[in-house]
Motif scaffolding. Structure first.
Motif, PDB file in Angstrom:
ATOM      1  N   ALA A   1     -13.066  39.028  17.917  1.00 33.36           N
ATOM      2  CA  ALA A   1     -12.654  38.041  18.513  1.00 33.36           C
ATOM      3  C   ALA A   1     -11.422  37.277  18.199  1.00 33.36           C
ATOM      4  N   ARG A   2     -10.310  37.803  18.596  1.00 35.35           N
ATOM      5  CA  ARG A   2      -9.011  37.225  18.342  1.00 35.35           C
ATOM      6  C   ARG A   2      -8.578  36.062  19.204  1.00 35.35           C
ATOM      7  N   LEU A   3      -8.848  34.866  19.045  1.00 37.21           N
ATOM      8  CA  LEU A   3      -8.430  33.992  19.614  1.00 37.21           C
ATOM      9  C   LEU A   3      -6.916  33.560  19.632  1.00 37.21           C
ATOM     10  N   GLN A   4      -6.168  33.032  20.639  1.00 35.10           N
ATOM     11  CA  GLN A   4      -4.850  32.939  20.302  1.00 35.10           C
ATOM     12  C   GLN A   4      -4.651  31.052  20.394  1.00 35.10           C
ATOM     13  N   THR A   5      -3.573  30.782  19.618  1.00 38.56           N
ATOM     14  CA  THR A   5      -3.353  29.497  19.387  1.00 38.56           C
ATOM     15  C   THR A   5      -2.400  28.942  20.379  1.00 38.56           C
ATOM     16  N   ARG A   6      -2.410  27.510  20.768  1.00 41.24           N
ATOM     17  CA  ARG A   6      -1.427  27.106  21.713  1.00 41.24           C
ATOM     18  C   ARG A   6      -0.942  25.854  20.938  1.00 41.24           C
ATOM     19  N   GLN A   7       0.250  25.455  21.247  1.00 41.61           N
ATOM     20  CA  GLN A   7       0.929  23.958  21.185  1.00 41.61           C
ATOM     21  C   GLN A   7       0.588  23.118  22.095  1.00 41.61           C
ATOM     22  N   GLY A   8       0.199  21.898  21.683  1.00 41.12           N
ATOM     23  CA  GLY A   8      -0.020  20.820  22.598  1.00 41.12           C
ATOM     24  C   GLY A   8      -1.565  20.944  23.130  1.00 41.12           C
ATOM     25  N   ILE A   9      -1.876  20.085  24.279  1.00 38.95           N
ATOM     26  CA  ILE A   9      -3.224  20.046  24.926  1.00 38.95           C
ATOM     27  C   ILE A   9      -3.569  20.730  26.319  1.00 38.95           C
ATOM     28  N   GLN A  10      -2.516  21.139  26.612  1.00 43.25           N
ATOM     29  CA  GLN A  10      -2.806  21.730  28.131  1.00 43.25           C
ATOM     30  C   GLN A  10      -3.428  23.187  27.972  1.00 43.25           C
TER      31      GLN A  10
ATOM     32  N   GLU B   1     -18.632  28.821  26.406  1.00 43.75           N
ATOM     33  CA  GLU B   1     -17.763  28.108  26.961  1.00 43.75           C
ATOM     34  C   GLU B   1     -16.574  27.499  26.121  1.00 43.75           C
ATOM     35  N   TYR B   2     -16.996  26.963  24.922  1.00 43.16           N
ATOM     36  CA  TYR B   2     -16.268  26.238  23.852  1.00 43.16           C
ATOM     37  C   TYR B   2     -15.205  27.368  23.474  1.00 43.16           C
ATOM     38  N   GLY B   3     -15.263  28.492  23.483  1.00 36.59           N
ATOM     39  CA  GLY B   3     -14.378  29.346  22.798  1.00 36.59           C
ATOM     40  C   GLY B   3     -13.060  29.679  23.900  1.00 36.59           C
ATOM     41  N   ASP B   4     -13.051  29.205  25.138  1.00 42.62           N
ATOM     42  CA  ASP B   4     -11.948  29.174  25.855  1.00 42.62           C
ATOM     43  C   ASP B   4     -11.199  27.809  25.652  1.00 42.62           C
ATOM     44  N   SER B   5     -11.435  26.983  24.925  1.00 44.67           N
ATOM     45  CA  SER B   5     -10.845  25.696  24.705  1.00 44.67           C
ATOM     46  C   SER B   5     -11.147  25.298  23.184  1.00 44.67           C
ATOM     47  N   ASP B   6     -11.216  26.124  22.284  1.00 44.97           N
ATOM     48  CA  ASP B   6     -11.571  26.012  20.774  1.00 44.97           C
ATOM     49  C   ASP B   6     -10.769  25.101  20.165  1.00 44.97           C
ATOM     50  N   LEU B   7     -11.334  24.193  19.401  1.00 45.48           N
ATOM     51  CA  LEU B   7     -10.482  23.158  18.511  1.00 45.48           C
ATOM     52  C   LEU B   7      -9.479  23.745  17.841  1.00 45.48           C
ATOM     53  N   LEU B   8      -9.785  25.085  17.287  1.00 40.36           N
ATOM     54  CA  LEU B   8      -8.982  25.611  16.105  1.00 40.36           C
ATOM     55  C   LEU B   8      -7.534  26.154  16.905  1.00 40.36           C
ATOM     56  N   CYS B   9      -7.472  26.338  18.352  1.00 44.08           N
ATOM     57  CA  CYS B   9      -6.554  26.960  18.952  1.00 44.08           C
ATOM     58  C   CYS B   9      -5.307  25.883  19.433  1.00 44.08           C
ATOM     59  N   TYR B  10      -5.859  25.041  19.502  1.00 43.77           N
ATOM     60  CA  TYR B  10      -5.053  23.721  20.249  1.00 43.77           C
ATOM     61  C   TYR B  10      -4.237  23.025  18.941  1.00 43.77           C
ATOM     62  N   ARG B  11      -2.778  23.245  18.607  1.00 43.97           N
ATOM     63  CA  ARG B  11      -2.108  22.972  17.556  1.00 43.97           C
ATOM     64  C   ARG B  11      -1.170  21.704  17.975  1.00 43.97           C
ATOM     65  N   ALA B  12      -0.672  20.933  16.972  1.00 40.99           N
ATOM     66  CA  ALA B  12       0.210  19.982  17.030  1.00 40.99           C
ATOM     67  C   ALA B  12       1.561  20.468  17.224  1.00 40.99           C
ATOM     68  N   ASP B  13       2.447  19.963  17.799  1.00 42.77           N
ATOM     69  CA  ASP B  13       3.946  20.515  17.723  1.00 42.77           C
ATOM     70  C   ASP B  13       4.641  19.515  16.757  1.00 42.77           C
ATOM     71  N   SER B  14       4.105  18.549  16.368  1.00 40.77           N
ATOM     72  CA  SER B  14       4.632  17.686  15.216  1.00 40.77           C
ATOM     73  C   SER B  14       3.899  16.695  14.725  1.00 40.77           C
ATOM     74  N   PRO B  15       3.780  16.149  13.503  1.00 39.01           N
ATOM     75  CA  PRO B  15       5.058  16.332  12.457  1.00 39.01           C
ATOM     76  C   PRO B  15       5.012  17.835  11.867  1.00 39.01           C
ATOM     77  N   VAL B  16       5.754  18.210  11.122  1.00 38.32           N
ATOM     78  CA  VAL B  16       5.752  19.363  10.646  1.00 38.32           C
ATOM     79  C   VAL B  16       4.609  19.548   9.580  1.00 38.32           C
ATOM     80  N   GLU B  17       4.318  18.475   8.681  1.00 38.41           N
ATOM     81  CA  GLU B  17       3.211  18.430   7.930  1.00 38.41           C
ATOM     82  C   GLU B  17       1.950  18.964   8.144  1.00 38.41           C
ATOM     83  N   LEU B  18       1.732  18.142   9.735  1.00 36.88           N
ATOM     84  CA  LEU B  18       0.373  18.172  10.151  1.00 36.88           C
ATOM     85  C   LEU B  18       0.266  19.704  10.887  1.00 36.88           C
ATOM     86  N   VAL B  19       1.326  20.265  11.434  1.00 38.83           N
ATOM     87  CA  VAL B  19       1.683  21.729  12.144  1.00 38.83           C
ATOM     88  C   VAL B  19       1.147  22.584  10.923  1.00 38.83           C
TER      89      VAL B  19
END
Length: 234
Positions: free
Chosen positions: A130-139, A92-110
C-alpha cells in the motif's frame, strides 16, 4: 446519579480452558460481559491479564482499573456485533492518513516530517502493498482506490478482539498506517506514538508546553500502549 457499586464477593480467580478458548471464573462462576455474554477469550495470556485485574479488586469493583476486561467486553458486546462497520470506519483513515498531509513551511518541519514519517509509508508500501501519496497542505486529495480497497480487506480480516485494539491504535494516532505498524511491531509502541505526535511536539518546541494538553496526551499515550498489549494478547 446512582452510587451503587458491585462488591467483591469472590475469593478465588481462575482461568479455565475449553476447546482452545479461555474463560475467567470467580469462585467457579464464569465472568460475563455487561451484555451478559460469556467472556470467552482467544488466548491464555489475555485471560490471565483479565484474571489478574479481577484478583486485584478490593472492596468494590472499579472498572477504571480493569482495562483488559473493558477491552474484552467491547470486543464481544460491540465490535463483534458490527465487525465490518467498525472495520470500514477505520479503513477510511487511509484516505486522509496523518502521515500523508505535510507542512509546506517552515523548512525544518517539512524536513522532520519527511525524515520521520516517510519510513512508515515505505514500510506500508513494502509490507502492506500500500503506497500512499503525500500532499502539502490540508486540502483532501483521494488516495488510489485499489490501494484503499486492499487496506480495507486487511482491516476486515482482523478478529473482533484484534479490531477492538486496532480501533484505538488508529483513532488515537490518526493514522491507519501507524495503526498497522504498531500492530505488526514495526517499531516500539512508544516510538510510534511519538511519531503520531510530531506536529504537537513541534508546536511545543516553538511556543512551550501546555500542562493541560500534556496531561491529556499522557492519558492517550497510556491508552495507546494498552491497545498494543491487548492486540498482542489477541
Amino acid at each position: 446519579m446512582s452510587t451503587w457499586k458491585q462488591k467483591r464477593f469472590w475469593e478465588q480467580v481462575t482461568v479455565t480452558e475449553s476447546a482452545g478458548r479461555f474463560a475467567v471464573e470467580l469462585d467457579g462462576r464464569k465472568v460475563k460481559t455487561p451484555a451478559k455474554a460469556g467472556l470467552i477469550l482467544p488466548t491464555r495470556a489475555m485471560a490471565e491479564a483479565i484474571a489478574a485485574e479481577w484478583m486485584a479488586q478490593e472492596d468494590a469493583v472499579n472498572p477504571h482499573t480493569m482495562p483488559f476486561t473493558r477491552s474484552a467486553n467491547a470486543a464481544l458486546d460491540k465490535v463483534q456485533l458490527q465487525h465490518n462497520e467498525v472495520a470500514d470506519m477505520l479503513a477510511e483513515y487511509g484516505d486522509s492518513d496523518l502521515l500523508c498531509y505535510r507542512a509546506d513551511s517552515p523548512v525544518e518541519l517539512v524536513q522532520r516530517q519527511s525524515d520521520e514519517w516517510d519510513p512508515a509509508l515505505d514500510w506500508a508500501a513494502s509490507e502492506l502493498n500500500a503506497r500512499l501519496q503525500t500532499r502539502q497542505g490540508i486540502q483532501h486529495q483521494r488516495q488510489d482506490a485499489e490501494v484503499l480497497k486492499g487496506l480495507q480487506a486487511r482491516v476486515r480480516a482482523l478478529s473482533a478482539f484484534q479490531l477492538a485494539a486496532f480501533h484505538d491504535l488508529v483513532s488515537m494516532s490518526g493514522s491507519l498506517i501507524l495503526g498497522f505498524a504498531a500492530a505488526a511491531g514495526w517499531r516500539g509502541a512508544d516510538e510510534i506514538w511519538t511519531l503520531s505526535r510530531l506536529d504537537e511536539t513541534w508546536q511545543e518546541e516553538q511556543w512551550g508546553p501546555d500542562d493541560e494538553a500534556q496531561a491529556e496526551a499522557e492519558i492517550k499515550r497510556q491508552a495507546f500502549l494498552h491497545a498494543k498489549k491487548f492486540y498482542d494478547f489477541s
